[in-house]
Motif scaffolding. Structure first.
Motif, PDB file in Angstrom:
ATOM      1  N   TYR A 164       0.940   3.824  -3.154  1.00  0.00           N
ATOM      2  CA  TYR A 164      -0.412   5.026  -3.386  1.00  0.00           C
ATOM      3  C   TYR A 164      -0.692   5.875  -2.096  1.00  0.00           C
ATOM      4  O   TYR A 164      -0.997   6.888  -2.170  1.00  0.00           O
ATOM      5  CB  TYR A 164      -1.765   4.066  -3.563  1.00  0.00           C
ATOM      6  CG  TYR A 164      -2.780   4.687  -3.996  1.00  0.00           C
ATOM      7  CD1 TYR A 164      -2.803   5.569  -5.062  1.00  0.00           C
ATOM      8  CD2 TYR A 164      -4.014   4.681  -3.110  1.00  0.00           C
ATOM      9  CE1 TYR A 164      -4.042   6.090  -5.448  1.00  0.00           C
ATOM     10  CE2 TYR A 164      -5.091   5.452  -3.556  1.00  0.00           C
ATOM     11  CZ  TYR A 164      -5.125   6.209  -4.735  1.00  0.00           C
ATOM     12  OH  TYR A 164      -6.352   6.759  -5.082  1.00  0.00           O
ATOM     13  N   TYR A 216      -7.777  -0.165  -3.112  1.00  0.00           N
ATOM     14  CA  TYR A 216      -7.531   0.873  -2.299  1.00  0.00           C
ATOM     15  C   TYR A 216      -8.439   1.094  -1.115  1.00  0.00           C
ATOM     16  O   TYR A 216      -8.974  -0.007  -0.716  1.00  0.00           O
ATOM     17  CB  TYR A 216      -7.278   2.094  -3.187  1.00  0.00           C
ATOM     18  CG  TYR A 216      -6.218   2.222  -4.230  1.00  0.00           C
ATOM     19  CD1 TYR A 216      -5.093   1.165  -4.241  1.00  0.00           C
ATOM     20  CD2 TYR A 216      -6.374   2.679  -5.381  1.00  0.00           C
ATOM     21  CE1 TYR A 216      -4.214   1.091  -5.126  1.00  0.00           C
ATOM     22  CE2 TYR A 216      -5.480   2.631  -6.292  1.00  0.00           C
ATOM     23  CZ  TYR A 216      -4.308   1.933  -6.252  1.00  0.00           C
ATOM     24  OH  TYR A 216      -3.698   1.755  -7.220  1.00  0.00           O
ATOM     25  N   ALA A 233       0.953  -1.066  -0.058  1.00  0.00           N
ATOM     26  CA  ALA A 233      -0.008  -0.013  -0.060  1.00  0.00           C
ATOM     27  C   ALA A 233       0.767   1.298  -0.023  1.00  0.00           C
ATOM     28  O   ALA A 233       0.294   2.417  -0.210  1.00  0.00           O
ATOM     29  CB  ALA A 233      -1.099  -0.021   1.354  1.00  0.00           C
ATOM     30  N   ASP A 267      -5.113  -0.501   0.963  1.00  0.00           N
ATOM     31  CA  ASP A 267      -5.753   0.823   1.399  1.00  0.00           C
ATOM     32  C   ASP A 267      -4.631   1.726   1.987  1.00  0.00           C
ATOM     33  O   ASP A 267      -3.823   1.280   2.663  1.00  0.00           O
ATOM     34  CB  ASP A 267      -6.550   0.215   2.840  1.00  0.00           C
ATOM     35  CG  ASP A 267      -7.259   1.485   3.228  1.00  0.00           C
ATOM     36  OD1 ASP A 267      -6.973   2.574   3.060  1.00  0.00           O
ATOM     37  OD2 ASP A 267      -8.678   1.142   3.672  1.00  0.00           O
ATOM     38  N   PRO A 268      -4.565   2.800   1.458  1.00  0.00           N
ATOM     39  CA  PRO A 268      -3.510   3.766   1.678  1.00  0.00           C
ATOM     40  C   PRO A 268      -3.652   4.641   2.881  1.00  0.00           C
ATOM     41  O   PRO A 268      -2.763   5.557   3.570  1.00  0.00           O
ATOM     42  CB  PRO A 268      -3.395   4.781   0.883  1.00  0.00           C
ATOM     43  CG  PRO A 268      -4.924   4.549   0.026  1.00  0.00           C
ATOM     44  CD  PRO A 268      -5.259   3.299   0.449  1.00  0.00           C
ATOM     45  N   GLY A 289      -8.433   0.797  -7.327  1.00  0.00           N
ATOM     46  CA  GLY A 289      -7.212  -0.211  -7.218  1.00  0.00           C
ATOM     47  C   GLY A 289      -6.735  -0.950  -8.403  1.00  0.00           C
ATOM     48  O   GLY A 289      -7.517  -0.827  -9.512  1.00  0.00           O
TER      49      GLY A 289
END
Length: 644
Positions: A428, A542, A425, A503-504, A547
């Motif tokens: 991003y 994301y 992650a 997931d950022p 994503g």
């Protein structure tokens, strides 16, 4: 008798209960009853999969003759005439014994529907009562598909859009405390057989004071009656995720935490029952991010509110999530003047090494997607430049930053507060997440949420971590981390959780940790949890949406064209007892459904791992299977990651 009052009188009556008032909250409430400008349109078609499911369901059928009879009964029983006025005015309801009303000038032309028990807005408003709540009906209008929403002054700082079905739009103001109130919208599909007999509650994103209009547009187009609210406060900036109205008003914090949501649900159900002459057959909630937290908190605190809940990319364990988010800025520095700072190009170097260690070596496919990032034991040492090397590597201090970013957060006694950023992650996150400078919601939370306008995010430390924990009860148990779901389970309710592994903004491992805690604290194995809770790890997705993986499964309006649909899944589970074992995600070419499918994946429920067969096209979902993770319950200092 129906009493009309001015806007000023309304605000005065709302915010001077028990002799107390709050000017800031009064001003915020006043903004909810102002006229507003329109917003840009969001146009999209409804999911054919859900439409098919709903059209074949007999549970929600409402006959024309029954609806007509109910309508005649209710309308003829009204003993108080509908008040009319040429001035802009609002009728107040101070108790359940006084029916709220509004002037006809605030109501659009009424249309009748065989699926409705009342003939129009005037009749609906006259019939409404709200036991045990102090509610004012602000407006009611019948609008047609394609109409761009007009937003009151407060919510005008939100995304609006255009509705995709004919509906009746009712707006309410609910007094939630002596110093706070909640702006609520109830959308009621109109027309023959437009309502599917079900109710859907929506959420608030981040610290936002916005109804989730995009989710309301999406789910109402599927036939749901829908409720949305502003979480007890309005945004002060356009599309801002701000909490400026939290300052010096903890009642607003409590509203946003849980109270506004529950109040909106209770009132919304009353509007639905009055409008259609019957309660919804099934009640659902759809939430992601902070909305995922709100969804879990509903399961924890109000297990009877919903039959089925969808909680995505949840920020539950909220205090520690905010600690972790703010800590990233302390770890990475502000800019290149700080020797520990990494530029985007530096993060590309890190990301390439993460994939080299944890993509194909772990899942057998070199596609840039780490199928299970929780087993990635990343070694950052390889990033450090050798003597004389200057390209494609990092300095010693930068490598230390990477080690820190991929470390868990602990308190001063060595207790785990929050898991690490999921490997994969990071790239991003460097442009759209926790590695991208100061997080505004962190500053707002520790500043306005704790009445500390001088808060400096660069000094965030264990002091703030401890303060947040100490004030959790004061803030309405905003942590939302209670792992005892026994009441929810006993009531026969169902919960689907999902989280993107790229997931950022929120650690994907936090949702897995919650699942593990529920298993531990309720003394259940995965088969026991399967009866009421299923958690899906979405590789390559994301935060909530988007994503490089197969991320579209009907979780929002942008994902409605995927093969699978989580809304259909929760309905099938609740109504037919058919629990989903996998969540089928779709990735379209350039994320454009008109360009065709790029790949699909059957994402397995935890504790099963989505596993490649070793042969065949890896973009074909049928070449992957679900394998049980034998040691899924183990946790401890030497595990990677330490989740318990």
């Amino acid at each position: 008798m129906v009493h009309f009052i001015s806007i000023g009188q309304l605000i005065n009556s709302i915010f001077h209960i028990s002799g107390k008032g709050n000017a800031g909250s009064a001003a915020a409430a006043a903004s909810t009853v102002q006229a507003a400008a329109s917003s840009s349109a969001i146009a999209s078609s409804s999911s054919s999969a859900i439409a098919s499911f709903i059209s074949t369901s007999t549970a929600s059928a409402i006959s024309t003759s029954t609806a007509s009879a109910i309508s005649t009964s209710i309308v003829s029983s009204l003993s108080t005439p509908i008040a009319t006025s040429s001035s802009v005015s609002i009728a107040a309801s101070s108790s359940a014994s006084v029916a709220p009303a509004t002037s006809t000038s605030a109501v659009a032309a009424n249309s009748t529907s065989a699926a409705q028990a009342v003939s129009g807005c005037d009749a609906l408003i006259q019939a409404l009562t709200f036991p045990d709540q102090q509610v004012t009906v602000v407006s009611c209008e019948d609008i047609t598909s394609g109409t761009a929403l007009t937003l009151p002054t407060g919510p005008s700082n939100c995304n609006g859009g255009s509705v995709q079905t004919d509906l009746r739009r009712v707006t309410l103001n609910i007094v939630t405390s002596y110093a706070s109130s909640n702006y609520v919208e109830v959308w009621l599909p109109t027309g023959q057989d437009a309502w599917n007999g079900r109710f859907m509650a929506t959420d608030n994103k981040g610290l936002s004071g916005c109804p989730s209009y995009d989710d309301m547009i999406y789910t109402s187009s599927l036939g749901f009656s829908v409720v949305g609210d502003n979480g007890g406060h309005n945004n002060t900036e356009y599309l801002g995720m701000d909490a400026q109205q939290f300052l010096n008003n903890n009642e607003v914090v409590i509203d946003w935490s849980y109270r506004a949501r529950h109040a909106a649900v209770v009132a919304g159900k009353q509007v639905i029952k009055t409008n259609y002459g019957q309660a919804a057959s099934y009640n659902y909630m759809l939430g992601c991010s902070n909305g995922g937290r709100q969804a879990l908190q509903s399961a924890q605190m109000f297990p009877d509110d919903f039959d089925g809940i969808i909680s995505g990319s949840s920020t539950n364990d909220f205090n520690h999530h905010m600690d972790w988010s703010g800590r990233m800025y302390v770890l990475t520095g502000a800019d290149s003047s700080d020797s520990k700072f990494l530029s985007y190009d530096d993060w590309v170097i890190v990301h390439d090494e993460v994939l080299a260690q944890c993509d194909e070596p772990l899942d057998g496919v070199a596609d840039g997607i780490i199928e299970d990032s929780t087993i990635c034991d990343f070694n950052a040492t390889k990033l450090t430049c050798a003597d004389g090397q200057t390209d494609g590597c990092l300095t010693y201090e930068q490598t230390s930053t990477v080690w820190n970013v991929f470390s868990q957060l602990y308190d001063q006694d060595g207790n785990l507060l929050y898991p690490r950023l999921a490997p994969g992650a990071e790239l991003y996150a460097s442009t759209n997440g926790v590695l991208h400078g100061v997080q505004g919601h962190v500053t707002d939370w520790f500043g306005d949420g704790f009445n500390n306008t001088s808060f400096d995010p660069s000094t965030l430390s264990q002091t703030e971590y401890t303060l947040a924990d100490d004030d959790d009860e004061l803030h309405g148990k905003v942590s939302s981390f209670n792992s005892d779901l026994s009441a929810f389970q006993a009531a026969g309710k169902k919960l689907i959780m999902y989280h993107g592994l790229m997931d950022p903004a929120v650690s994907a491992e936090a949702s897995q940790r919650y699942y593990l805690n529920v298993a531990r604290d309720m003394d259940l194995d995965h088969t026991g949890l399967d009866e009421f809770l299923r958690f899906f790890r979405i590789s390559g997705m994301y935060h909530c949406t988007g994503g490089i993986g197969a991320w579209a499964f009907g979780q929002n309006i942008n994902a409605q064209n995927g093969t699978g649909n989580v809304i259909t899944d929760i309905m099938n589970w609740v109504e037919n007892g058919e629990a989903p074992d996998t969540m089928t995600g779709t990735k379209f070419v350039n994320d454009d459904p008109t360009q065709g499918v790029q790949m699909e994946r059957h994402h397995c429920r935890f504790p099963y791992r989505t596993t490649y067969s070793g042969s065949g096209d890896s973009t074909d979902a049928d070449n992957w299977s679900c394998e049980l993770i034998n040691d899924w319950q183990e946790c401890g200092v030497y595990n990677v990651p330490r989740l318990c």
